[in-house]
Design an enzyme around this catalytic site. Structure first.
Site, short mmCIF file in Angstrom:
data_model
loop_
_atom_site.label_atom_id
_atom_site.label_comp_id
_atom_site.label_asym_id
_atom_site.label_seq_id
_atom_site.Cartn_x
_atom_site.Cartn_y
_atom_site.Cartn_z
N TYR A 1 11.12 -5.94 15.30
CA TYR A 1 10.53 -4.73 14.71
C TYR A 1 10.36 -3.64 15.77
O TYR A 1 10.72 -2.48 15.55
CB TYR A 1 9.19 -5.09 14.06
CG TYR A 1 8.42 -3.93 13.51
CD1 TYR A 1 8.88 -3.22 12.40
CD2 TYR A 1 7.22 -3.52 14.08
CE1 TYR A 1 8.17 -2.15 11.88
CE2 TYR A 1 6.50 -2.46 13.57
CZ TYR A 1 6.98 -1.78 12.47
OH TYR A 1 6.27 -0.72 11.97
N GLU B 216 1.45 -0.33 5.30
CA GLU B 216 0.34 -0.02 6.21
C GLU B 216 -1.00 -0.20 5.49
O GLU B 216 -1.96 -0.67 6.09
CB GLU B 216 0.47 1.41 6.75
CG GLU B 216 1.62 1.64 7.71
CD GLU B 216 1.49 0.93 9.06
OE1 GLU B 216 0.40 0.43 9.38
OE2 GLU B 216 2.49 0.88 9.78
N TRP C 9 -0.42 -7.23 11.68
CA TRP C 9 0.86 -6.68 11.23
C TRP C 9 1.90 -7.77 11.07
O TRP C 9 2.79 -7.68 10.22
CB TRP C 9 1.31 -5.57 12.18
CG TRP C 9 2.58 -4.89 11.76
CD1 TRP C 9 3.75 -4.86 12.44
CD2 TRP C 9 2.81 -4.15 10.55
NE1 TRP C 9 4.70 -4.15 11.74
CE2 TRP C 9 4.14 -3.70 10.58
CE3 TRP C 9 2.01 -3.83 9.46
CZ2 TRP C 9 4.70 -2.95 9.55
CZ3 TRP C 9 2.57 -3.08 8.42
CH2 TRP C 9 3.90 -2.64 8.48
#
Length: 197
Positions: A29, A51, A59
């Site tokens: 990522y 988000e 995350w």
């Protein structure tokens, strides 16, 4: 010797932002997506939604569930999600492959409807808050802010337009993720790769 040629970035000893080294998903990522300018209403709606779902979680949890989120939320097509009904909300709440949080699920549907109502489109609205003035590159993770004046203003405008789960911290994380700001630290091999200093 036969086999796949290793990716040079993975093989070489390269410096990355400190948050990006604890899992292969983070490495991928960080190296391929984080901080790369992203445009397009549906693509940015996906990021706004993820988000929001990340709020209060790590995350990595969201990254690992992203394929399931895409399947559950119709590929993050704004018109499709805006048309979700109460039955869809219940379907999502029963889907163990995603994060089952009713407030976040209903916010995603509400946000799709709000995005559909934007005359300028979601991408144009979000990018209108991207900072235009240069700023010093963070030297370390400790130098990376959690919010900015632009993210505060963006969060306020999104809420005014009917969005939820879009506070200043979430808005700043969105700006980092989609390349509106480049917060790769100075020693990171990605620093300036998409935003030449």
């Amino acid at each position: 010797m036969t086999g796949q040629v290793p990716d040079p970035v993975e093989v070489a000893v390269v410096e990355r932002c400190g948050w990006a080294t604890s899992a292969p998903e983070y490495v991928r990522y960080h190296d391929e997506e984080w901080g790369v300018p992203l445009h397009g209403d549906d693509a940015l709606f996906e990021r706004v939604t993820l988000e929001a779902f990340q709020s209060g979680l790590s995350w990595i949890t969201i990254l690992r569930k992203r394929p399931a989120f895409r399947a559950a939320f119709a590929g993050f097509s704004i018109p499709a999600v805006a048309a979700f009904t109460d039955d869809d909300v219940e379907r999502l709440m029963a889907d163990a492959a995603i994060v089952r949080n009713r407030a976040k699920v209903t916010a995603a549907v509400r946000n799709a409807r709000a995005a559909l109502d934007l005359p300028e489109g979601l991408s144009a609205l979000l990018w209108s808050f991207a900072p235009t003035a240069g700023r010093p590159r963070p030297e370390t993770l400790a130098d990376v802010p959690a919010t900015s004046p632009e993210s505060v203003a963006l969060a306020k405008e999104l809420k005014r337009r009917g969005f939820s789960f879009v506070g200043p911290t979430t808005s700043y994380a969105l700006m980092q993720a989609t390349g509106m700001v480049d917060d790769h630290v100075a020693t990171c091999f990605r620093a300036g790769a998409t935003h030449p200093d």
